[in-house]
Design an enzyme around this catalytic site. Structure first.
Site, PDB file in Angstrom:
ATOM      1  N   GLU A  50      39.467 -69.685  73.845  1.00  0.00           N
ATOM      2  CA  GLU A  50      39.210 -69.389  75.267  1.00  0.00           C
ATOM      3  C   GLU A  50      40.462 -68.739  75.840  1.00  0.00           C
ATOM      4  O   GLU A  50      41.473 -69.409  76.074  1.00  0.00           O
ATOM      5  CB  GLU A  50      38.874 -70.672  76.032  1.00  0.00           C
TER       6      GLU A  50
ATOM      7  N   LYS B 165      31.234 -77.872  81.249  1.00  0.00           N
ATOM      8  CA  LYS B 165      32.645 -78.200  81.038  1.00  0.00           C
ATOM      9  C   LYS B 165      32.996 -79.377  81.953  1.00  0.00           C
ATOM     10  O   LYS B 165      33.019 -79.232  83.176  1.00  0.00           O
ATOM     11  CB  LYS B 165      33.518 -76.985  81.373  1.00  0.00           C
TER      12      LYS B 165
END
Length: 216
Positions: free
Chosen positions: A44, A134
């Site tokens: 990420e 998330k």
């Protein structure tokens, strides 16, 4: 396999997603290379990195590998999400839920993983096509939050970020997460320029994940 499902499966298989933050694009690339060398396949690249879209494009060009998935993090708006997708991001992560980012990601069949902390936020995200939540900040909520929200919402796929470290990796997966985002605890050696230390840490995370999955 459909594109979105394929990208989600790559995230699930990666298990540990390295959250890359750096003060320069060159540093971000070097840290990413160290992480991948250690065996982590989920990256990420946060939009706090200078020239983040260029870095994503460079990494996608270098690591054109079916096992490796590179996405964009700290995406705060739809414009940034679209730029990241153009650069080749295979998933988009935000610290909060943003409906316009969800729309862009749904339009291009790219997984969107927004930061949520309450059940209400999670339900809203699900209603807007989000497949992977998330849990953020994970350091505040802890693995017990995962167990709590999966009771009324067993269809949730959760990836905590923040507070994830080698010593509690097993606890997070035991609680029911499908993947974790690892940042400062994984990348700490990079602050001293110790890229070999980052690689060693990555190897430890990969080994621990393999052990967890073997016991499951």
């Amino acid at each position: 396999m459909l594109q979105k499902s394929h990208n989600l499966e790559k995230l699930h298989q990666a298990g540990v997603i390295a959250v890359i933050r750096a003060t320069s694009s060159a540093e971000a690339i070097a840290i990413t290379e160290a992480v991948i060398k250690g065996g982590i396949t989920g990256i990420e690249l946060t939009f706090t990195v200078p020239q983040a879209t260029d870095v994503i494009a460079q990494l996608n060009h270098k690591y054109h590998n079916p096992q490796i998935t590179i996405g964009a993090g700290t995406v705060l708006d739809a414009v940034s999400a679209r730029l990241a997708i153009i650069a080749g991001a295979e998933f988009i992560v935000s610290p909060t839920f943003n409906v316009e980012v969800a729309k862009i990601c749904n339009l291009y069949q790219i997984p969107y993983t927004p930061g949520c902390q309450t059940v209400t936020e999670m339900q809203t995200a699900l209603e807007n096509g989000v497949d992977l939540i998330k849990l953020f900040p994970g350091a505040i909520t802890g693995p017990s939050m995962v167990k709590a929200v999966l009771a009324p919402l067993p269809q949730l796929n959760i990836m905590p970020t923040g507070g994830v470290k080698l010593s509690n990796l097993a606890e997070w997966f035991a609680a029911g997460v499908v993947a974790v985002g690892a940042g400062s605890n994984l990348l700490q050696p990079a602050a001293q320029g110790d890229l070999a230390g980052v690689t060693a840490n990555a190897q430890k995370y990969v080994a621990e994940l393999a052990s967890i999955r073997k016991k499951a």
